[in-house]
Motif scaffolding. Structure first.
Motif, PDB file in Angstrom:
ATOM      1  N   TYR A   1       7.735   2.899   7.684  1.00 18.32           N
ATOM      2  CA  TYR A   1       6.776   1.887   7.510  1.00 18.32           C
ATOM      3  C   TYR A   1       6.825   1.045   8.680  1.00 18.32           C
ATOM      4  O   TYR A   1       5.597   0.850   9.433  1.00 18.32           O
ATOM      5  CB  TYR A   1       7.677   0.707   6.658  1.00 18.32           C
ATOM      6  N   GLN A   2       7.826   0.914   9.607  1.00 21.74           N
ATOM      7  CA  GLN A   2       7.859   0.298  10.927  1.00 21.74           C
ATOM      8  C   GLN A   2       6.976   1.086  11.888  1.00 21.74           C
ATOM      9  O   GLN A   2       6.235   0.377  12.716  1.00 21.74           O
ATOM     10  CB  GLN A   2       9.319   0.052  11.655  1.00 21.74           C
ATOM     11  N   ASN A   3       6.880   2.469  11.781  1.00 21.08           N
ATOM     12  CA  ASN A   3       6.028   3.308  12.589  1.00 21.08           C
ATOM     13  C   ASN A   3       4.500   3.289  12.331  1.00 21.08           C
ATOM     14  O   ASN A   3       3.649   3.308  13.243  1.00 21.08           O
ATOM     15  CB  ASN A   3       6.705   4.513  12.574  1.00 21.08           C
ATOM     16  N   LEU A   4       4.511   2.906  11.039  1.00 20.13           N
ATOM     17  CA  LEU A   4       3.105   2.703  10.758  1.00 20.13           C
ATOM     18  C   LEU A   4       2.584   1.219  11.179  1.00 20.13           C
ATOM     19  O   LEU A   4       1.460   1.338  11.463  1.00 20.13           O
ATOM     20  CB  LEU A   4       2.924   2.606   8.946  1.00 20.13           C
ATOM     21  N   VAL A   5       3.381   0.360  10.904  1.00 18.33           N
ATOM     22  CA  VAL A   5       3.014  -0.877  11.416  1.00 18.33           C
ATOM     23  C   VAL A   5       2.578  -0.795  13.091  1.00 18.33           C
ATOM     24  O   VAL A   5       1.692  -1.275  13.527  1.00 18.33           O
ATOM     25  CB  VAL A   5       4.066  -2.044  11.369  1.00 18.33           C
ATOM     26  N   SER A   6       3.435  -0.138  13.705  1.00 14.39           N
ATOM     27  CA  SER A   6       3.246   0.235  15.133  1.00 14.39           C
ATOM     28  C   SER A   6       2.101   1.184  15.536  1.00 14.39           C
ATOM     29  O   SER A   6       1.631   1.593  16.638  1.00 14.39           O
ATOM     30  CB  SER A   6       4.498   0.754  15.857  1.00 14.39           C
TER      31      SER A   6
END
Length: 351
Positions: free
Chosen positions: A91-96
Motif C-alpha cells: 500500500y505504501q508503495n502504491l501511495v508513492s
C-alpha cells in the motif's frame, strides 16, 4: 532602409520562434496528458497470491488487453506471490507510485476506514453475487472511494469467495471447538472480535509467510478461500478443514491517483477498458477456481474435511451475532442495511 531592415529582422525572429514553439508543442503532446497519442507507459501490478488464482487471472487479462490495444506502447508488468511487494508494504508503495496497481484483501484497509470491515462481518453474504451487488452499489462505491486523501483510488472489487477454517488440532464443528486455538487472520477489529467471541486468539501474519508459520506452529490454524488454500498448499501443513463460508476474501483493485490523472484521453480509455476486462475475468474465475480448488484438496487427502449442517451453521451465526451488534455504530447502520439488502436480493443465487 534601416527601418525596413529592422522590420525584416523582427519578422524573421517571429517566424523562427513560432516554428520552434510549434515543434515543442508537437513533440510535447506525445507525453502530455492532453495529447491525442497513446502514451508510452510501464505499469506495475503487484499482488501476493499465486498464479492459479482468480486475482492473477484477472491481472493477466488486464495485461493482455492493454498491451494489445496500445500496440505495445503500454507494458504491464505483473508481480505475483509477493515477488515485488508484500502485504506489509504494497500500500505504501502504491501511495508513492512505485507500483500503479495492487489488489489486496480490502479488510487490510480497516485502519483507514472501518467500513472496509464489511467482508469480515460474520455470514454477511451467502455468495459472490450478493457481495458484488453491495460493492457495485452506492455504499460500496462510497467506501472504495474513501482513500483519495492518500492518493489512492478504488476501482472495482474482485471476489475470491467465502473463507473456510483449517487447523492442526481438531475438527471444528461448533463454536466451542475453537477454544484456546490461535488463527492467522488478515487483521482488523472485526476478525479479532470473531475469534475472541469463540475463545480463540488471532494474529496477523503476511500471506507470503503463512505456510511457514503454519508449519512451525506459530499459529494452529488459518482462514482462507479454497483457491488460496489449494494454490499455496496449506493443506500440506494442516490436518483439519471446516467448510464455513463465515467471512470473505474480497480484493479491491486500487490505483495511484497521480498515475491515473497522468493518462491522456486515449491512454485512459485503453487502461480503463483493460481494467474492466480484468474485472470480468476475475469475477468469472472466482467461483470456478474455488470449486476446482476444493476438489483438488479432497483428492490430495491431506486434511480431514468437515461440512457443517444448516443447524451447525446457525449455531455459529448465533454465537457471532454480538460481533454485529458491537460494530454497528462504527461501520454504520446505513452500511448494514445495504449489506442486508444485497444479501436478501442475491443471497439465493447460485452464481
Amino acid at each position: 532602409m534601416k527601418k525596413k531592415l529592422f522590420s525584416l529582422m523582427i519578422l524573421i525572429l517571429v517566424l523562427v520562434l513560432t516554428a520552434c514553439g510549434g515543434d515543442e508543442n508537437a513533440s510535447g503532446e506525445s507525453d502530455d496528458s492532453g495529447g491525442n497519442e497513446i502514451q508510452e507507459k510501464t505499469i506495475k501490478f503487484s499482488h501476493v497470491v499465486a498464479e492459479n488464482t482468480p486475482k492473477h487471472q484477472g491481472a493477466l487479462a488486464m495485461k493482455e488487453y492493454i498491451e494489445e490495444e496500445s500496440d505495445g506502447k503500454i507494458t504491464v508488468e505483473i508481480y505475483p506471490n509477493s515477488s515485488l511487494f508484500g502485504d506489509q508494504d504494497e500500500y505504501q508503495n502504491l501511495v508513492s507510485n512505485n507500483v500503479q496497481f495492487i489488489a489486496p484483501d480490502i479488510s487490510k484497509f480497516v485502519g483507514n476506514n472501518p467500513q472496509f470491515n464489511v467482508p469480515s462481518l460474520p455470514f454477511a453474504f451467502d455468495n459472490d453475487a450478493a457481495a458484488l451487488a453491495f460493492w457495485d452499489g452506492d455504499k460500496g462505491q462510497e467506501i472504495m472511494s474513501s482513500l483519495t486523501d492518500d492518493g489512492v483510488l478504488g476501482l472495482y472489487v474482485w471476489p475470491n469467495g467465502g473463507k473456510h477454517l483449517t487447523n492442526n488440532e481438531r475438527p471444528i464443528e461448533s463454536p466451542d471447538d475453537l477454544e484456546g486455538l490461535k488463527f492467522r487472520t488478515q487483521g482488523g477489529q472485526v476478525l479479532e472480535a470473531i475469534y475472541s467471541e469463540m475463545g480463540a486468539g488471532s494474529e496477523s501474519i503476511p500471506f507470503g509467510e503463512l505456510y511457514t508459520a503454519l508449519d512451525q506452529g506459530v499459529v494452529e490454524g488459518q482462514e482462507n478461500t479454497f483457491s488460496n488454500i489449494e494454490s499455496k498448499k496449506f493443506d500440506e501443513v494442516q490436518k483439519y478443514m471446516t467448510v464455513m463460508n463465515h467471512t470473505r476474501v474480497d480484493y479491491g483493485l486500487f490505483t495511484n491517483t497521480e498515475f491515473w490523472d497522468s493518462l491522456n484521453e486515449p491512454t485512459k480509455e485503453i487502461v480503463e477498458a483493460g481494467v474492466e476486462e480484468g474485472t470480468e475475468v476475475a469475477r468469472e474465475k472466482a467461483k470456478a477456481l474455488n470449486d476446482e480448488g476444493y476438489e483438488i484438496i479432497k483428492e490430495r487427502g491431506n486434511v480431514e474435511i468437515t461440512e457443517l449442517s444448516p443447524e451447525q451453521v446457525q449455531d455459529f451465526r448465533d454465537a457471532l451475532q454480538p460481533v454485529w451488534n458491537e460494530y454497528e455504530d462504527e461501520i454504520g447502520s446505513d452500511v448494514y442495511e445495504a449489506v442486508r439488502a444485497a444479501n436478501d436480493e442475491y443471497g439465493n443465487s447460485t452464481e
